[in-house]
Design an enzyme around this catalytic site. Structure first.
Site, mmCIF file in Angstrom:
data_model
loop_
_atom_site.group_PDB
_atom_site.id
_atom_site.type_symbol
_atom_site.label_atom_id
_atom_site.label_comp_id
_atom_site.label_asym_id
_atom_site.label_seq_id
_atom_site.Cartn_x
_atom_site.Cartn_y
_atom_site.Cartn_z
ATOM 1 N N LYS A 1 0.809 -1.224 0.000
ATOM 2 C CA LYS A 1 0.000 0.000 0.000
ATOM 3 C C LYS A 1 0.843 1.276 0.000
ATOM 4 O O LYS A 1 0.515 2.252 -0.685
ATOM 5 C CB LYS A 1 -0.950 0.007 1.199
ATOM 6 C CG LYS A 1 -2.139 -0.944 1.071
ATOM 7 C CD LYS A 1 -3.084 -0.736 2.242
ATOM 8 C CE LYS A 1 -4.329 -1.577 2.105
ATOM 9 N NZ LYS A 1 -5.296 -1.291 3.204
ATOM 10 N N ASP B 1 -10.430 2.767 2.304
ATOM 11 C CA ASP B 1 -10.640 2.196 3.635
ATOM 12 C C ASP B 1 -11.675 3.008 4.419
ATOM 13 O O ASP B 1 -12.563 2.464 5.062
ATOM 14 C CB ASP B 1 -9.323 2.142 4.415
ATOM 15 C CG ASP B 1 -8.378 1.083 3.874
ATOM 16 O OD1 ASP B 1 -8.873 0.080 3.320
ATOM 17 O OD2 ASP B 1 -7.157 1.257 3.989
#
Length: 274
Positions: free
Chosen positions: A73, A109
């Site tokens: 990420k 997220d």
């Protein structure tokens, strides 16, 4: 009959390991339901160099986009040409879209957390709500930004206070570090952002509190089961996963997911009951 032609749009999920990911099931079911000429596969680069090779393929037009999971990420964020504010806030990206040789990065997220709360705790109002976040890692950081933007105030409860303070300093106003579990007594929402089951006294929570767990295997974790037994509203990580996936599908394939009961399909796939 397969809908894949020479004009197929290819997306995928990239991580190491990635075999456990539910993303291929989710996205391919959406593609099939919508009748789109697309395919979604799993990529497992062995290292950072392998991930860069995948990005090169994306820049070359071979891949439409990818969802990114651990441990790539931060690298995804660093390699992007354009990044959204959500990705900047957490310095990581879980969505990459490749367009005309450019890499566009986003983080969904926070979107996933808000989606899950809206689905499973619709009575909860986030504006002025007191949220207690368990953990101060990447998952906590990603969720916190979206909650603050929705008007909530945040307390971070973490075993290592220094790490919690570092996160609070990064996030800015509206965030404090909890000294002990007494902070639970005024909580409207508690979110477990730890990778292990938390050990907190649920009896300290108000009867109106909502409890969320960001993990989803099992869907009802022991933490959520204990909260449910206490009569509290619970929100599971599977709902968050679906919310995250929707944003990724739109970025990669250029349209919203089709209207269908993805949760029921996932529960059946996992062999779990509601």
């Amino acid at each position: 009959m397969s809908r894949i032609t020479g004009a197929v749009k290819v997306g995928g999920v990239v991580g190491q390991p990635v075999a456990h990911s539910l993303s291929p099931f989710i996205h391919n079911l959406w593609l099939e339901t919508a009748g789109l000429d697309g395919a979604y596969v799993a990529f497992a680069p062995k290292d950072a160099e392998g991930f860069d090779a995948l990005l090169a393929a994306g820049r070359a037009g071979l891949i439409a986009g990818v969802n990114v999971t651990a441990p790539f990420k931060e690298q995804a964020f660093a390699r992007a040409d354009q990044v959204t504010e959500a990705a900047k806030q957490v310095s990581s990206a879980n969505i990459l879209a490749f367009r005309e040789g450019q890499i566009h990065a986003d983080s969904s997220d926070g979107v996933g957390v808000l989606y899950a709360l809206a689905q499973q705790a619709p009575a909860l109002t986030l504006r002025n709500a007191h949220v207690v976040m368990l953990g101060a890692g990447g998952a906590s950081r990603a969720a916190s930004g979206a909650l603050l933007a929705a008007g909530a105030r945040l307390s971070i409860l973490n075993r290592t206070r220094e790490r919690a303070q570092a996160l609070a300093d990064d996030l800015g106003s509206g965030v404090s570090v909890a000294t002990d579990e007494s902070v639970l007594e005024s909580a409207d929402l508690v979110i477990n952002a730890l990778s292990v089951p938390p050990h907190i006294d649920l009896l300290r929570l108000p009867a109106s509190a909502v409890v969320m767990d960001m993990t989803y295997r099992p869907v009802v974790t022991p933490f959520l089961a204990a909260a449910k037994a206490r009569g509290l509203t619970i929100v599971d990580g599977l709902a968050m996963l679906i919310g995250q996936a929707g944003a990724g599908f739109e970025a990669i394939f250029g349209q919203s997911p089709p209207d269908m009961d993805m949760r029921a399909a996932l529960m059946a796939h996992l062999g779990e009951t509601a």
